[in-house]
Design a protein around this motif. Structure first.
Motif, PDB file in Angstrom:
ATOM      1  N   LEU A 224       0.831  -1.203   0.000  1.00 22.60           N
ATOM      2  CA  LEU A 224       0.000   0.000   0.000  1.00 22.60           C
ATOM      3  C   LEU A 224       0.868   1.256   0.000  1.00 22.60           C
ATOM      4  N   THR A 225       0.300   2.329  -0.531  1.00 22.31           N
ATOM      5  CA  THR A 225       0.964   3.630  -0.481  1.00 22.31           C
ATOM      6  C   THR A 225       0.856   4.192   0.927  1.00 22.31           C
ATOM      7  N   THR A 226       1.945   4.740   1.421  1.00 23.58           N
ATOM      8  CA  THR A 226       1.942   5.353   2.746  1.00 23.58           C
ATOM      9  C   THR A 226       2.243   6.843   2.619  1.00 23.58           C
ATOM     10  N   ALA A 227       1.846   7.599   3.628  1.00 23.14           N
ATOM     11  CA  ALA A 227       2.102   9.043   3.648  1.00 23.14           C
ATOM     12  C   ALA A 227       2.072   9.508   5.095  1.00 23.14           C
ATOM     13  N   ARG A 228       2.723  10.631   5.340  1.00 20.39           N
ATOM     14  CA  ARG A 228       2.715  11.231   6.672  1.00 20.39           C
ATOM     15  C   ARG A 228       2.139  12.640   6.598  1.00 20.39           C
ATOM     16  N   LEU A 229       1.581  13.085   7.700  1.00 20.70           N
ATOM     17  CA  LEU A 229       1.019  14.426   7.753  1.00 20.70           C
ATOM     18  C   LEU A 229       2.146  15.455   7.800  1.00 20.70           C
ATOM     19  N   PRO A 230       1.975  16.612   7.174  1.00 20.30           N
ATOM     20  CA  PRO A 230       3.048  17.632   7.133  1.00 20.30           C
ATOM     21  C   PRO A 230       3.109  18.451   8.419  1.00 20.30           C
ATOM     22  N   LEU A 231       3.364  17.805   9.528  1.00 19.69           N
ATOM     23  CA  LEU A 231       3.398  18.513  10.809  1.00 19.69           C
ATOM     24  C   LEU A 231       4.648  19.361  10.948  1.00 19.69           C
ATOM     25  N   SER A 232       5.820  18.747  10.747  1.00 17.61           N
ATOM     26  CA  SER A 232       7.079  19.475  10.927  1.00 17.61           C
ATOM     27  C   SER A 232       7.281  20.555   9.876  1.00 17.61           C
ATOM     28  N   GLU A 233       6.568  20.460   8.754  1.00 19.98           N
ATOM     29  CA  GLU A 233       6.708  21.482   7.707  1.00 19.98           C
ATOM     30  C   GLU A 233       5.932  22.758   8.031  1.00 19.98           C
ATOM     31  N   HIS A 234       4.984  22.675   8.966  1.00 17.04           N
ATOM     32  CA  HIS A 234       4.128  23.834   9.256  1.00 17.04           C
ATOM     33  C   HIS A 234       4.258  24.343  10.690  1.00 17.04           C
ATOM     34  N   VAL A 235       4.610  23.470  11.632  1.00 13.26           N
ATOM     35  CA  VAL A 235       4.705  23.899  13.027  1.00 13.26           C
ATOM     36  C   VAL A 235       5.948  23.306  13.664  1.00 13.26           C
ATOM     37  N   ASP A 236       6.404  23.955  14.713  1.00 14.16           N
ATOM     38  CA  ASP A 236       7.474  23.429  15.568  1.00 14.16           C
ATOM     39  C   ASP A 236       6.834  22.938  16.860  1.00 14.16           C
ATOM     40  N   MET A 237       7.215  21.717  17.286  1.00 13.37           N
ATOM     41  CA  MET A 237       6.645  21.131  18.494  1.00 13.37           C
ATOM     42  C   MET A 237       7.747  20.740  19.465  1.00 13.37           C
ATOM     43  N   LYS A 238       7.411  20.789  20.740  1.00  9.03           N
ATOM     44  CA  LYS A 238       8.357  20.410  21.781  1.00  9.03           C
ATOM     45  C   LYS A 238       8.467  18.892  21.912  1.00  9.03           C
ATOM     46  N   THR A 239       7.422  18.175  21.525  1.00 12.02           N
ATOM     47  CA  THR A 239       7.384  16.724  21.675  1.00 12.02           C
ATOM     48  C   THR A 239       7.405  16.052  20.308  1.00 12.02           C
ATOM     49  N   ARG A 240       7.331  14.711  20.314  1.00 19.92           N
ATOM     50  CA  ARG A 240       7.325  13.949  19.064  1.00 19.92           C
ATOM     51  C   ARG A 240       6.039  14.203  18.282  1.00 19.92           C
ATOM     52  N   ALA A 241       6.147  14.129  16.975  1.00 16.39           N
ATOM     53  CA  ALA A 241       5.009  14.391  16.098  1.00 16.39           C
ATOM     54  C   ALA A 241       4.175  13.128  15.917  1.00 16.39           C
ATOM     55  N   VAL A 242       3.666  12.577  17.030  1.00 16.40           N
ATOM     56  CA  VAL A 242       2.802  11.392  17.003  1.00 16.40           C
ATOM     57  C   VAL A 242       1.445  11.784  17.565  1.00 16.40           C
ATOM     58  N   LEU A 243       0.403  11.619  16.766  1.00 16.81           N
ATOM     59  CA  LEU A 243      -0.937  12.035  17.166  1.00 16.81           C
ATOM     60  C   LEU A 243      -1.818  10.816  17.380  1.00 16.81           C
ATOM     61  N   ALA A 275       2.986  23.527  20.226  1.00 17.25           N
ATOM     62  CA  ALA A 275       3.155  23.792  18.793  1.00 17.25           C
ATOM     63  C   ALA A 275       3.107  25.293  18.503  1.00 17.25           C
ATOM     64  N   LYS A 276       4.007  25.720  17.644  1.00 15.68           N
ATOM     65  CA  LYS A 276       4.045  27.099  17.173  1.00 15.68           C
ATOM     66  C   LYS A 276       4.230  27.112  15.667  1.00 15.68           C
ATOM     67  N   ALA A 277       3.524  28.024  15.008  1.00 19.72           N
ATOM     68  CA  ALA A 277       3.606  28.093  13.548  1.00 19.72           C
ATOM     69  C   ALA A 277       5.003  28.511  13.124  1.00 19.72           C
ATOM     70  N   LYS A 278       5.480  27.877  12.068  1.00 23.29           N
ATOM     71  CA  LYS A 278       6.790  28.226  11.539  1.00 23.29           C
ATOM     72  C   LYS A 278       6.702  29.523  10.768  1.00 23.29           C
ATOM     73  N   THR A 279       7.720  30.367  10.886  1.00 23.55           N
ATOM     74  CA  THR A 279       7.756  31.613  10.127  1.00 23.55           C
ATOM     75  C   THR A 279       8.209  31.314   8.715  1.00 23.55           C
ATOM     76  N   THR A 280       7.538  31.940   7.751  1.00 20.61           N
ATOM     77  CA  THR A 280       7.881  31.722   6.353  1.00 20.61           C
ATOM     78  C   THR A 280       9.143  32.499   5.982  1.00 20.61           C
ATOM     79  N   THR A 281       9.661  32.216   4.804  1.00 18.85           N
ATOM     80  CA  THR A 281      10.879  32.886   4.338  1.00 18.85           C
ATOM     81  C   THR A 281      10.650  34.372   4.153  1.00 18.85           C
ATOM     82  N   ASN A 282       9.467  34.746   3.646  1.00 16.61           N
ATOM     83  CA  ASN A 282       9.168  36.168   3.430  1.00 16.61           C
ATOM     84  C   ASN A 282       9.121  36.915   4.760  1.00 16.61           C
ATOM     85  N   GLU A 283       8.502  36.282   5.769  1.00 22.08           N
ATOM     86  CA  GLU A 283       8.430  36.927   7.074  1.00 22.08           C
ATOM     87  C   GLU A 283       9.813  37.085   7.681  1.00 22.08           C
ATOM     88  N   GLN A 284      10.688  36.097   7.478  1.00 18.98           N
ATOM     89  CA  GLN A 284      12.043  36.199   7.998  1.00 18.98           C
ATOM     90  C   GLN A 284      12.810  37.308   7.302  1.00 18.98           C
TER      91      GLN A 284
END
Length: 304
Positions: A224-243, A275-284
């Motif tokens: 089967l095809t597998t996929a993961r949610l884009p958690l680390s691409e959008h937010v920074d978390m203090k704990t593991r990205a397991v929901l 969780a905190k939203a990651k700042t985009t390149t434009n904002e940086q």
């Protein structure tokens, strides 16, 4: 003569019991605490239906009072409304997402974890029922009369949920493999968009990380095809990205309804993950430019 008759009298075979049977030890009586626990469990089972009936009466009374005061009676739509929405969407050709909760882990969970798993399924049904755009929901891999099935039976009215129950049949038996996507955090492929023609499989396994990677290995072995949610691409978390299972479903529900990943993740995952939203390149770049302009102004003032 009497001695001869006594010697010819057949001996009666000894009656075997747990006390004299070879290889066994006599049972010990239960303690007072064990007897009290058994008595409490029996009383709890007898009063369970009575408590539920009282709870129904309280809910009816609350709805009656809310109706008299002109307040909203329900938080979300009823089961009939949910079915009507799904039928209307199908007739109008409106695409809705499809999700299958894989419950083929009956023998790998303890009793308390099975109860948690079924409770998460109940929350998933509630989230879908209250959604403005409900999806098609399937519970697959349920072993008939197994532990999960017996736990479902403890919830009155579970047969009336607007869910497709599949007993002794997994998602691989029900859907085309090309249109199945198993969501696992170990996958190398990123899920960037929820496709309406695919069925997304979420593992219904509560194991406290005892069987790490099991869902992913099962999915890859089945081709089967597998996929993961884009958690680390959008937010920074203090704990593991397991929901948990219902958090994954809630995220899919919100994104399928048109919400962006960042806001959906921040609204869904628990606050303890920090969780905190990651700042985009434009904002940086804007922050860097503003800092440089401030430094230039300070230099000019110093020169003057």
């Amino acid at each position: 003569m009497e001695a001869t008759e006594q010697s010819q009298t057949p001996l009666q075979p000894a009656v075997l019991s747990l006390n004299n049977c070879p290889g066994t030890t006599p049972s010990t009586p239960q303690s007072k605490n064990q007897l009290k626990k058994q008595k409490k469990l029996a009383e709890f089972a007898e009063l369970k239906k009575l408590r539920r009936e009282r709870e129904r009466q309280r809910k009816k009374q609350k709805r009656r009072e809310a109706k008299e005061q002109g307040l909203p009676v329900r938080v979300g739509p009823s089961r009939k409304e949910l079915k009507r929405r799904q039928v209307a969407s199908a007739e109008n050709g409106l695409a809705t997402f499809s999700v299958a909760i894989d419950l083929d882990y009956d023998d790998l969970m303890q009793e308390r974890d099975i109860a948690k798993c079924v409770k998460q399924c109940l929350r998933i049904y509630t989230i879908n029922r209250r959604s403005a755009q409900p999806g098609r929901l399937h519970f697959t891999g349920i072993k008939r009369n197994g532990h999960i099935h017996e736990c479902f039976k403890k919830n009155d009215g579970w047969e009336n949920w607007n869910v497709e129950y599949h007993f002794d049949r997994t998602h691989a038996d029900l859907f085309e493999k090309q249109k199945l996507v198993y969501l696992t955090c170990e996958s190398d492929k990123l899920l960037d968009k929820v496709q309406p023609d695919c069925t997304y499989v979420i593992g219904g396994l509560v194991d406290h990380n005892h069987f790490k990677g099991l869902c992913h290995s099962r999915a890859t072995e089945a081709g089967l095809t597998t996929a993961r949610l884009p958690l680390s691409e959008h937010v920074d978390m203090k704990t593991r990205a397991v929901l948990s299972t219902y958090h994954v479903f809630e995220l899919l529900n919100k994104v399928a309804a048109g919400q962006d990943w960042t806001s959906a993740i921040l609204e869904t995952i628990p606050l303890r993950k920090g969780a905190k939203a990651k700042t985009t390149t434009n904002e940086q770049e804007l922050d860097a430019n503003s800092e440089s302009e401030t430094e230039t102004q300070v230099d000019l003032k110093a020169d003057s």
